[in-house]
Design an enzyme around this catalytic site. Structure first.
Site, PDB file in Angstrom:
ATOM      1  CE1 TYR A   1      35.804  19.595  63.750  1.00  0.00           C
ATOM      2  CE2 TYR A   1      36.613  20.465  65.840  1.00  0.00           C
ATOM      3  CZ  TYR A   1      35.667  20.453  64.835  1.00  0.00           C
ATOM      4  OH  TYR A   1      34.588  21.301  64.908  1.00  0.00           O
TER       5      TYR A   1
ATOM      6  CB  SER B   1      36.338  24.452  66.130  1.00  0.00           C
ATOM      7  OG  SER B   1      36.442  23.704  67.316  1.00  0.00           O
TER       8      SER B   1
END
Length: 264
Positions: free
Chosen positions: A157, A144
């Site tokens: 995250y 990501s």
């Protein structure tokens, strides 16, 4: 001629009933691979099988929780028996919890780490022995932009995806000698059904504030699509990337390279 074909290869894409994982799996099928996927519930597997069938793809779907080490080992053994030894693994399964850090419980933090970081560790180590026996293998971790950046409310995250970047490099370091290439793809902001509300025009015709923020920060001037991820995913799964190892390929329209527009 550079070989982008996946003919004869078996690809496992975790959590690929829909979304980015599904798009990558369809690209692999188009390139000739046999598709295996899992999800956490039978209803999601059934939904995925139906979606693949609509695309003319005969996929193999299984129920498996990537955070359960024993279940994953049984799952991989079953796949090897019923389909064959896995050539390509895409660690796609993941979750996100948007909670301010001081309000987040440690259990909630651990849940994200468990799925997004421990899961890829568990599945990777389950398939690596078969790849060693075969003499080759490709592992692609879906990272990501949060592997590089922080943002409000996504502490778990970001920690998980940062860890996944380093797990990618360590798998490369530890198993590159066995002709196993481990790389990552870092998607930018991608158009999906989940992000559709953020892209709807306001009543006055203006962009949604978050839509305007993303488009303004992206040199390409748009959101990415799942189609944008297919080519990079096929490249990293094919023989064309045999000397590419330990890298994260950011498919983000240039957002990580750009500081943003100067206010007028």
């Amino acid at each position: 001629m550079v070989n982008f074909s996946l003919e004869g290869k078996i690809a496992l894409i975790t959590g690929a009933s829909y979304g980015i994982g599904f798009a990558i799996a369809t690209a692999y099928a188009e390139a000739g691979a046999t598709i295996v996927f899992n999800d956490i519930k039978q209803e999601l597997v059934d939904k995925g099988l139906a979606a693949y069938k609509e695309q003319g793809i005969e996929a193999h779907g299984y129920v498996c929780d990537v955070t359960d080490e024993n279940a994953v080992n049984e799952f991989i053994a079953k796949v090897e028996k019923e389909v064959g030894v896995i050539d390509i693994l895409v660690n796609n399964a993941g979750i996100i919890k948007r909670i301010p850090m001081v309000e987040m419980k440690a259990g909630e933090f651990r849940e994200v780490i468990d799925v997004d970081l421990v899961g890829p560790f568990i599945v990777s180590k389950a398939v690596i022995p078969g790849m060693i026996r075969k003499g080759h293998g490709k592992i692609i971790n879906i990272c990501s932009m949060m592997s590089e950046l922080g943002r409000e409310t996504v502490s778990a995250y970001a920690a998980a995806k940062g860890g996944l970047k380093m797990l990618t490099r360590n798998i490369c370091s530890e198993y590159g000698a066995y002709n196993i290439q481990c790389n990552g793809i870092g998607p930018g902001y991608i158009e999906t059904p989940q992000t559709a509300p953020l892209r709807e025009r306001q009543s006055d015709g203006s962009r949604h504030p978050f839509d305007a923020f993303i488009v303004g920060r992206t040199p390409a001037g748009r959101w990415g699509t799942t189609e944008d991820l297919k080519g990079p995913a096929v490249f990293l799964a094919s023989d064309a990337s045999n000397f590419v190892n330990g890298h994260i390929l950011y498919v983000d329209g240039g957002i990580l390279a750009y500081i943003g527009k100067q206010p007028s």
